[in-house]
Design a protein around this motif. Structure first.
Motif, PDB file in Angstrom:
ATOM      1  N   PHE B 121       0.962  -1.081  -0.143  1.00 40.31           N
ATOM      2  CA  PHE B 121       0.005  -0.127  -0.019  1.00 40.31           C
ATOM      3  C   PHE B 121       1.034   1.276   0.040  1.00 40.31           C
ATOM      4  N   ASN B 122       1.341   1.545  -1.126  1.00 46.00           N
ATOM      5  CA  ASN B 122       2.290   2.764  -1.296  1.00 46.00           C
ATOM      6  C   ASN B 122       2.084   4.183  -0.742  1.00 46.00           C
ATOM      7  N   ASP B 153      -8.199   8.546 -10.701  1.00 35.72           N
ATOM      8  CA  ASP B 153      -7.487   8.096 -11.516  1.00 35.72           C
ATOM      9  C   ASP B 153      -7.767   9.205 -12.867  1.00 35.72           C
ATOM     10  N   PRO B 154      -6.442   9.438 -13.484  1.00 32.01           N
ATOM     11  CA  PRO B 154      -6.735  10.317 -14.802  1.00 32.01           C
ATOM     12  C   PRO B 154      -7.446   9.858 -15.835  1.00 32.01           C
ATOM     13  N   GLY B 234      -6.018  15.239 -14.364  1.00 26.91           N
ATOM     14  CA  GLY B 234      -4.818  14.266 -13.760  1.00 26.91           C
ATOM     15  C   GLY B 234      -5.037  13.532 -12.512  1.00 26.91           C
ATOM     16  N   TYR B 235      -4.110  13.303 -12.102  1.00 29.39           N
ATOM     17  CA  TYR B 235      -4.237  12.060 -10.761  1.00 29.39           C
ATOM     18  C   TYR B 235      -4.746  13.142  -9.635  1.00 29.39           C
ATOM     19  N   ASP B 236      -5.624  12.770  -9.129  1.00 26.63           N
ATOM     20  CA  ASP B 236      -6.370  13.643  -8.024  1.00 26.63           C
ATOM     21  C   ASP B 236      -6.249  12.850  -6.661  1.00 26.63           C
ATOM     22  N   PHE B 276       0.431   7.668 -11.005  1.00 32.90           N
ATOM     23  CA  PHE B 276       1.084   7.243  -9.463  1.00 32.90           C
ATOM     24  C   PHE B 276       2.602   6.898  -9.712  1.00 32.90           C
ATOM     25  N   LEU B 277       3.012   6.742 -11.048  1.00 35.04           N
ATOM     26  CA  LEU B 277       4.490   6.466 -11.043  1.00 35.04           C
ATOM     27  C   LEU B 277       5.187   7.839 -10.814  1.00 35.04           C
TER      28      LEU B 277
END
Lengths: 332, 332, 332, 332
Positions: B121-122, B153-154, B234-236, B276-277
């Motif tokens: 769970f990063n 997610d985007p 984008g990634y929210d 996420f990267l």
């Protein structure tokens, strides 16, 4: 095949370069040179390569493709000259030297070969600053009319450093002079004001610690540089490019995105990235990539020797302006 | 001496771990396993070690200290079981499995040894999220009353992935369930709502793509999770911990700090880190460091197998709540 | 000619309206009514007009064009009914009544005339919220998929008020229910969770002080409302409209634009506008303008009686959901 | 009893004052004077009082307590002198006059009575700027070392105005000179640079439209003022007080708190308050309150005549610096 790099100088900034080299798959640290054996040994142990206390170990090794000069300023010219003669690509930390005459003598001696020397003005490689410069150059803000640079260090360096530094303009503002040139092209006029406010000992050492310098670019734009040797809230690195159509800015950066609010305050942000190692980590990596790219394609690196010289000319002009209370025309 | 790590699975997330391992001076990539030879070979070529298409090459090699399981979810239990039996430290990607019964069977079979398995769970290792959690745990905001998680997610994954994913709650929300537990401790009640708004094909595949889930923690706090499979900007990734004395938040992050203003808009910020990267790059590195620390000191890693199970229990409860339109009590 | 307005009720919210009326060149305060002579007298002295302790002084005066009903909730229906019958334009504070049956009886008695009654849902007139709603309605964000409302008061009202308030949903959340309808149109489903976290005495009085309510709009969008009776950092009023193409938000506002940074914190912002008198000052003025505009053009005001009723229906549904732990379908 | 105010001049800034007077319960507009009958009549009709085309109607009326001088600059000295002699409190718009000799002659003639004249440097009354100045004065940032003022108008005034304005420094920068004095106390040195970048016609009219001026305060602090006659993104009004312990800033303000994000941009903010009527609305009201307070308590207003003179001295020094390319010492 990774390029073999020789590092000349293993102090604070040398270690930054050693880490960049070690982390870059296109490069490897071949030799870490420093007159202090412990320093050289530590860097080699951590980042690879062999340690040396004689620079000739680097300069005489034909398998070494490039050198990074991160030694004390007074040694730059000598090492740079020898490295160029040895046919190596060179990335030399700023300033080239504190004495313009010596810089010019070096160029005369190298007879044009100095054009291939890259100077370590790291800010040109910061992703935010570079993006703004590229967008300005592409015309996105119309005509650039005013450039506002605020550059403050978190804390003054040791007095011993101040005494050898060549003064605020040649040591610290030189980054901002280069940044102004990055945006404005050539600068034709310098008007400098300064003060000793942060620490009286700096004044006693003959230097200032606070300054506002105004530059006029050849296209007419005005640039102001505001410097202080100390900002309690951290490393303050801002640039604003104000244009006829729009404005682009680089604001300060933080390591986290945490906000805090309570009965007295709202949206308290995290402290800024505290100093250049953190703030310009990506810039140092990109700077090395630029050197490697130029080694690959044979084109001239930028910023180059002439840029290092031009920034020093502006520092000298600022000093003259400070002494005389007059605006100084920059020699062409 | 660097720990020798075997990587099981060389897909997208496997490559993230391979890069983390290669960049960590305390670890080295010993073997990159993937049933697809090309994938394993590519990872080994880039990040070191040898490539293997048989997992036994990893599991039978006594010089390998730890494995990272980054293979497709249905293979997790089998690989995890064998790796534990082979005496290796294990970092297993989430979810352990889509089927709680299988997770429990695995635990039964390992008879307690599964407690040493770390689950990926990063977000618990993101510097901003971790700092907020630690400050909350230290009492800085008083009693935690409301936790607001927004996680979008985007863009949706491919439909083929959606079909095998176990559904939004087990695949995507599971990160948020774990995050809620990270802040609240145990969760006693789940109330889920969902909708198919982003892409009708996701609905046709029997899944939802938008959801709001409300959790009640055992100390009484309410947590809400807002999910979408697509956010154009984008990634929210936001978290707000609202307390009786103060509030701490994590807001979105950007790769640069550039602002733009013109006649129509002011202070336009750069796009967010897109996925996420980028957003969790530091988290993946810290996650690996945690595993290495636990290998060094012999303590149990966290989040552990039981945390992976608990998040799956919440996902199952959310599914039941969605189906029945009722608040679901979470089995103790 | 300025419209002559009668104010019914001179408590806290009555004074807000008195000030709006006095400041609006199109209106004047004709009579300030309150059963407490001191309250009525004070308002008349400050904002103009005469004081009265009998509402008939307002209702029977044909020179009075409109009334603003700002009296305690249980008196709304009676005053509203009489004012409509007296042919006056009416702006009535929310809620119409705590009892839906009484609201319906009122409508039946007025036989359609209640359609001209304006309900004081002030947030619809906040310039920021209104702008976002208009841009959403104009299609700027594509399809509205998720609406996130965070609404927290700075501090709980007195317990005596809590006991008479009809509960959190009918008293406080009712603003958010209306706001959700402002964006979503009709709501078809309500799922409510709540807790007593802020003050045990509120729980002892049979109420909750913290809640997360999820609504489903008839077009499928999900809305979440997060409420607390207390936020130490001030009045928290946020709205986020998340769409298929873009997202528009309203963030909190401050009275000044001062930032502070020192060795521990950066860019500390000023406290938020602390409560509705400050945060919605412009909204109250615009609300009155809307009433005056409708009096001028004879069109029906909005939000109207039916909107007041609909918000109460959602409050009742939320209460039922809270009691049963089930999602509640909203009667058409 | 409300103070009866006579307004001298009903142009753009006169109307701002008329509105402030009308909105202030402690004041009323008695006479609106302007040589243009239509202007005077319009203001009287909207804000009360009678219209006059002869200033004597104001000056000779003993029931009038105070005058606000908002007429063209060349008439200030004459009206101010007569108003002081008529025993009236005076609020005079900046600048007192464009000619320092005339300002000094006025003071000589009034023999000390000019000390009671208040000058309309509105920014001192802006709630954000005032708060920062008070916190700086209270020692909150330690020693003030650098003051950074950025002040840009949205668009240049008409050329006819530019020609009569006395030039950028006396017309626009004069506000910033006063602001610098508000923070620094007396200024001992001025270094000015300027350029004609915005519109060549301004240069043909003998003026500049862009400038950076550096001031040195008597305690050693450096202040920089960056001006432009045009900023496409709106009225740019920023102040940063950088101290030895901390830093306080005033950033730009917006009428709404709406943010927008889509696939290309994030958190796009609303345009700034566009010009001084909006940005300094609260300041104009507070300025009038200050005058009324001083009339009540008999104390001298601030900023006073001497502050108006001092700002003009700095403007003249800046002009000299611009002409000579030298730092100019400010006469004590």
């Amino acid at each position: 095949m990774a390029r073999r790099i020789g590092l000349l100088g293993c102090g604070r900034i040398g270690r930054v370069h050693a880490a960049s080299i070690a982390a870059n798959p296109r490069a490897e640290l071949a030799v870490a040179y420093d007159p202090f054996e412990a320093a050289a040994g530590e860097v080699a142990a951590q980042h690879g390569g062999v340690a040396a206390t004689d620079a000739r170990v680097v300069l005489d090794d034909d398998s070494i493709d490039a050198v990074v000069i991160a030694s004390p300023t007074p040694t730059h010219v000598e090492l740079l000259t020898q490295a160029v003669r040895a046919g190596k690509a060179v990335l030399c930390e700023k300033p080239i030297d504190l004495d313009l005459a010596r810089v010019d003598a070096c160029a005369a001696e190298l007879a044009g070969a100095e054009a291939g020397v890259m100077i370590g003005f790291n800010r040109r490689f910061d992703p935010s600053i570079r993006q703004v410069q590229e967008r300005v150059a592409a015309g996105e803000i119309g005509r650039l009319e005013q450039l506002t640079i605020i550059s403050r260090d978190p804390a003054p360096p040791p007095l011993s450093y101040v005494r050898e530094s060549g003064g605020l303009f040649r040591d610290m503002t030189i980054h901002d002079f280069d940044l102004a040139r990055f945006f404005l092209g050539e600068v034709v006029e310098v008007t400098a004001t300064g003060a000793n406010l942060v620490d009286p000992a700096i004044g006693e050492a003959g230097d200032i610690d606070s300054a506002v310098v105004v530059l006029r670019g050849r296209e007419g734009a005005l640039a102001s540089i505001t410097n202080s040797r100390r900002a309690t809230y951290g490393y303050d690195q801002r640039v604003e490019a104000f244009g006829s159509d729009a404005t682009l800015s680089v604001v300060n950066q933080r390591p986290t995105s945490v906000l805090y609010s309570d009965a007295g305050v709202t949206d308290v942000a995290a402290p800024y990235l505290n100093f250049f190692l953190d703030r310009y980590a990506a810039a140092y990596a990109a700077e090395l990539d630029h050197l490697l790219d130029r080694m690959d394609d044979g084109a001239a690196p930028s910023p180059a020797f002439a840029d290092g010289r031009a920034a020093l000319v502006l520092a000298d002009a600022a000093l003259e302006s400070l002494r005389t209370g007059r605006t100084v025309k920059v020699p062409a």
